[in-house]
Each structure stands twice: as C-alpha cells, then as structure tokens.
Design an enzyme around this catalytic site. Sequence first.
Site, PDB file in Angstrom:
ATOM      1  N   ALA A  78      -2.603   3.561   0.389  1.00 46.25           N
ATOM      2  CA  ALA A  78      -2.787   4.151  -0.938  1.00 46.25           C
ATOM      3  C   ALA A  78      -3.430   3.082  -1.817  1.00 46.25           C
ATOM      4  O   ALA A  78      -3.339   1.887  -1.521  1.00 46.25           O
ATOM      5  CB  ALA A  78      -1.444   4.578  -1.499  1.00 46.25           C
ATOM      6  N   GLY A 126      -0.335   4.222   3.527  1.00 45.87           N
ATOM      7  CA  GLY A 126      -0.762   5.619   3.479  1.00 45.87           C
ATOM      8  C   GLY A 126      -1.753   5.969   4.584  1.00 45.87           C
ATOM      9  O   GLY A 126      -1.870   7.141   4.968  1.00 45.87           O
ATOM     10  N   GLU A 170       0.429   6.669   7.499  1.00 49.89           N
ATOM     11  CA  GLU A 170       1.099   7.955   7.209  1.00 49.89           C
ATOM     12  C   GLU A 170       0.131   9.128   7.387  1.00 49.89           C
ATOM     13  O   GLU A 170       0.504  10.180   7.897  1.00 49.89           O
ATOM     14  CB  GLU A 170       1.663   7.933   5.781  1.00 49.89           C
ATOM     15  CG  GLU A 170       2.813   6.940   5.627  1.00 49.89           C
ATOM     16  CD  GLU A 170       3.231   6.765   4.173  1.00 49.89           C
ATOM     17  OE1 GLU A 170       2.410   6.238   3.390  1.00 49.89           O
ATOM     18  OE2 GLU A 170       4.350   7.147   3.827  1.00 49.89           O
TER      19      GLU A 170
HETATM   20  N1  COA Z   1      -5.743  -0.397  -2.284  1.00 53.60           N
HETATM   21  C1  COA Z   1      -6.770  -0.761  -3.079  1.00 53.60           C
HETATM   22  N2  COA Z   1      -7.759  -1.581  -2.671  1.00 53.60           N
HETATM   23  C2  COA Z   1      -7.700  -2.040  -1.406  1.00 53.60           C
HETATM   24  C3  COA Z   1      -6.668  -1.707  -0.535  1.00 53.60           C
HETATM   25  C4  COA Z   1      -5.662  -0.824  -1.023  1.00 53.60           C
HETATM   26  N3  COA Z   1      -4.639  -0.399  -0.249  1.00 53.60           N
HETATM   27  N4  COA Z   1      -6.861  -2.341   0.645  1.00 53.60           N
HETATM   28  C5  COA Z   1      -7.995  -3.033   0.515  1.00 53.60           C
HETATM   29  N5  COA Z   1      -8.516  -2.873  -0.731  1.00 53.60           N
HETATM   30  C6  COA Z   1      -9.728  -3.444  -1.289  1.00 53.60           C
HETATM   31  C7  COA Z   1      -9.548  -4.906  -1.641  1.00 53.60           C
HETATM   32  O1  COA Z   1      -8.928  -5.052  -2.906  1.00 53.60           O
HETATM   33  C8  COA Z   1     -10.973  -5.380  -1.619  1.00 53.60           C
HETATM   34  O2  COA Z   1     -11.605  -4.945  -2.818  1.00 53.60           O
HETATM   35  P1  COA Z   1     -12.530  -5.993  -3.682  1.00 53.60           P
HETATM   36  O3  COA Z   1     -13.637  -6.350  -2.719  1.00 53.60           O
HETATM   37  O4  COA Z   1     -12.992  -5.169  -4.840  1.00 53.60           O
HETATM   38  O5  COA Z   1     -11.646  -7.134  -4.017  1.00 53.60           O
HETATM   39  C9  COA Z   1     -11.597  -4.586  -0.481  1.00 53.60           C
HETATM   40  O6  COA Z   1     -10.754  -3.449  -0.305  1.00 53.60           O
HETATM   41  C10 COA Z   1     -11.658  -5.344   0.809  1.00 53.60           C
HETATM   42  O7  COA Z   1     -10.345  -5.793   1.129  1.00 53.60           O
HETATM   43  P2  COA Z   1     -10.000  -7.317   1.481  1.00 53.60           P
HETATM   44  O8  COA Z   1      -8.549  -7.527   1.197  1.00 53.60           O
HETATM   45  O9  COA Z   1     -10.958  -8.231   0.818  1.00 53.60           O
HETATM   46  O10 COA Z   1     -10.283  -7.327   3.060  1.00 53.60           O
HETATM   47  P3  COA Z   1      -9.633  -8.296   4.147  1.00 53.60           P
HETATM   48  O11 COA Z   1     -10.384  -8.076   5.402  1.00 53.60           O
HETATM   49  O12 COA Z   1      -9.516  -9.671   3.624  1.00 53.60           O
HETATM   50  O13 COA Z   1      -8.131  -7.759   4.340  1.00 53.60           O
HETATM   51  C11 COA Z   1      -6.455  -6.040   4.653  1.00 53.60           C
HETATM   52  C12 COA Z   1      -7.912  -6.476   4.900  1.00 53.60           C
HETATM   53  C13 COA Z   1      -6.346  -4.591   5.117  1.00 53.60           C
HETATM   54  C14 COA Z   1      -5.493  -6.911   5.489  1.00 53.60           C
HETATM   55  C15 COA Z   1      -6.114  -6.166   3.151  1.00 53.60           C
HETATM   56  O14 COA Z   1      -7.136  -5.521   2.415  1.00 53.60           O
HETATM   57  C16 COA Z   1      -4.805  -5.559   2.765  1.00 53.60           C
HETATM   58  O15 COA Z   1      -3.756  -6.143   3.023  1.00 53.60           O
HETATM   59  N6  COA Z   1      -4.835  -4.380   2.106  1.00 53.60           N
HETATM   60  C17 COA Z   1      -3.646  -3.735   1.592  1.00 53.60           C
HETATM   61  C18 COA Z   1      -2.846  -3.106   2.696  1.00 53.60           C
HETATM   62  C19 COA Z   1      -1.600  -2.451   2.130  1.00 53.60           C
HETATM   63  O16 COA Z   1      -0.706  -3.098   1.636  1.00 53.60           O
HETATM   64  N7  COA Z   1      -1.537  -1.102   2.233  1.00 53.60           N
HETATM   65  C20 COA Z   1      -0.429  -0.359   1.765  1.00 53.60           C
HETATM   66  C21 COA Z   1      -0.651   0.086   0.371  1.00 53.60           C
HETATM   67  S1  COA Z   1       0.727   1.003  -0.259  1.00 53.60           S
END
Ligand code: COA
Length: 260
Positions: free
Chosen positions: A66, A111, A114
């Site tokens: 999400a 999400g 999910e």
């Molecule tokens: N919500 C909003 N934005 C998200 C997102 C999320 N769940 N997951 C990734 N993004 C965005 C990042 O903020 C980033 O945006 P920006 O370039 O404007 O800063 C972009 O997507 C790329 O993500 P980034 O974190 O730079 O990629 P990465 O390869 O370094 O890491 C993940 C990948 C998936 C490990 C990391 O993005 C992450 O941990 N995301 C959240 C996962 C999460 O907690 N999901 C549950 C949400 S309830």
Amino acid sequence: MMYENLLVEMRDKVAVVTINRPDKLNALNNKTMSEIKAFFASAADDDSICAVVFTGAGEKAFVAGADIGEINALSPTEAVRFARLGQETFTSIERLGKPCIAAVNGFALGGGCELAMSFHLRVASENAKFGQPEVKLGIIPGYGGTQRLPRLVGKGRALELLLSGGMIDAEEAYRIGLVNKVYPLGELVDNAVGLANKCLANGPLALSYAICAVNQGMESPIDEALANEAHLFGLTVATDDSKEGTSAFLEKRKAEFKGK
Ligand code: COA
C-alpha cells in the site's frame, strides 16, 4: 473503461492487467485500488473476459505494498475505510467466478502480497520476493494478510512472516505453497496466460462452481461445506455443459462447452 494506473490487454478470452506505477514500484495508492475494484466489477459482468492475469509494470515489482505516504496521513477512522476498501476489492477478486491468476514479477510486499493471495492461483518469476513487512512500519496488514496468509501456508509460517517482517524468495514461496509455479521473468506472463487457457478448456460453469465450493467451504464446518458441495454438484449436473462433457467422453470426442 479507461484507467490511469492499469493497462488492460485482451489476449483472446484472457484479460492481462498490468499495474502501471513502476516509479513507485506499483504501490497501491487510493486511485489504483479504486481502479482495481472497478476493473473486477466490470469483469464480473463482461462475457468477453473469461479469466484474468494480473502483473506489475517493470522488472522489479509486482506491488511493493500500500502507498506508505497515504498511510502516513490517515486518521484512525480513515484507516478503517482504507482497509475496508482494500478488503472489499480483494474479496471481489477471490469471489470472481472466473480463474484469476497473479503473475508476481518482483516484490510482492504488504498489500502486494495480500493482493496476490486474493487470486485463485499465483505464479512467480525467479526474482520475486514475498513479505508482510507492516510491523516494520508499526502497523499490521489491513487488506486480509492476517487471514489469507495462514489459510494458504499455515499459522506457524504465516506468523513467522507477519512477526519478522522478513522477505522470502520465489523458491521458498513455492516450497511453502504460497505460489503454484516459478518461471524465468521473461516467460512469466505467457505462462500465466497459458495456465488460464488450460483452465478455460474446461466447462466455465464448472470453474465458477468449483471456486464457489472452495471459497464457501474454507469458511464453514465440514458437514456444511460438504452439503454445499453436493448442492453445487447437483447444479452442475443440471447444466448443458455437463451433458456435453460426459457425452463427449463417452463418444470419445472433444467437448464443446457453451457455459450453459
Ligand atoms: N509506498 C509508497 N512508495 C513506495 C513504496 C510503498 N509501499 N514502495 C516503494 N515506494 C517508492 C519509493 O519511495 C521510491 O520512490 P522515490 O523514488 O520517489 O523515492 C520508489 O518507490 C522506489 O523505491 P526504493 O525504495 O528506492 O527501491 P529499492 O529498490 O531501494 O527498495 C523495496 C525496494 C521494495 C525494498 C523498498 O521500496 C521498500 O521497502 N518498500 C516498502 C515496502 C513495504 O513496507 N510495503 C508495505 C507497505 S504497508
């Protein structure tokens, strides 16, 4: 219907839907969730769509969760509505009487995991990663993760993912029964469409009753579930497709199902 964050391509009778926010790793913001809900509502009534394959744009993510920016701004009452919208949307996928297959092409977190779990079948690319990292954000899953994950992989493995917030790779997801098959990334969607077509070679009403029997049975005591199965079996025997399928077998020919 036109969508901002979904791309819909028809491959004969299979709708291939791509969530298209690759710069945000296809994170589910409100707009995207509303569009997914609208897509499945229209798919239910659209006879040209017989099966659905869902995937994410880019090579990195199916859905990375999400939208955390939106969660950060929620009041508690808004958060309840936010969770209910996701739950209703995902339940409409689970209850669609047509095969729905998630083609998980990278991160399926929060999400995203999910969402994948609400599909009838899940196939994954070799680079896919699954997890419920909500506890790392100080929250819990709100789109059915605490309920569908233990039903799919058992309570112990579900709690390990839910409490550690850690990720598992595609091989481990296959081992614990979270995904049905694993393919190289470039072959994922074609294989998901192939699997959908394999299902569509069968009687369409039988597919829909099988989904219904499993869904209702999972939530009922066994005696009720078996009685329901017997009634649905009776209904399938009343269809033209049942006469065609059994006659075709006896006449040693291919069945021509009409969905009637
Ligand atoms: N919500 C909003 N934005 C998200 C997102 C999320 N769940 N997951 C990734 N993004 C965005 C990042 O903020 C980033 O945006 P920006 O370039 O404007 O800063 C972009 O997507 C790329 O993500 P980034 O974190 O730079 O990629 P990465 O390869 O370094 O890491 C993940 C990948 C998936 C490990 C990391 O993005 C992450 O941990 N995301 C959240 C996962 C999460 O907690 N999901 C549950 C949400 S309830």
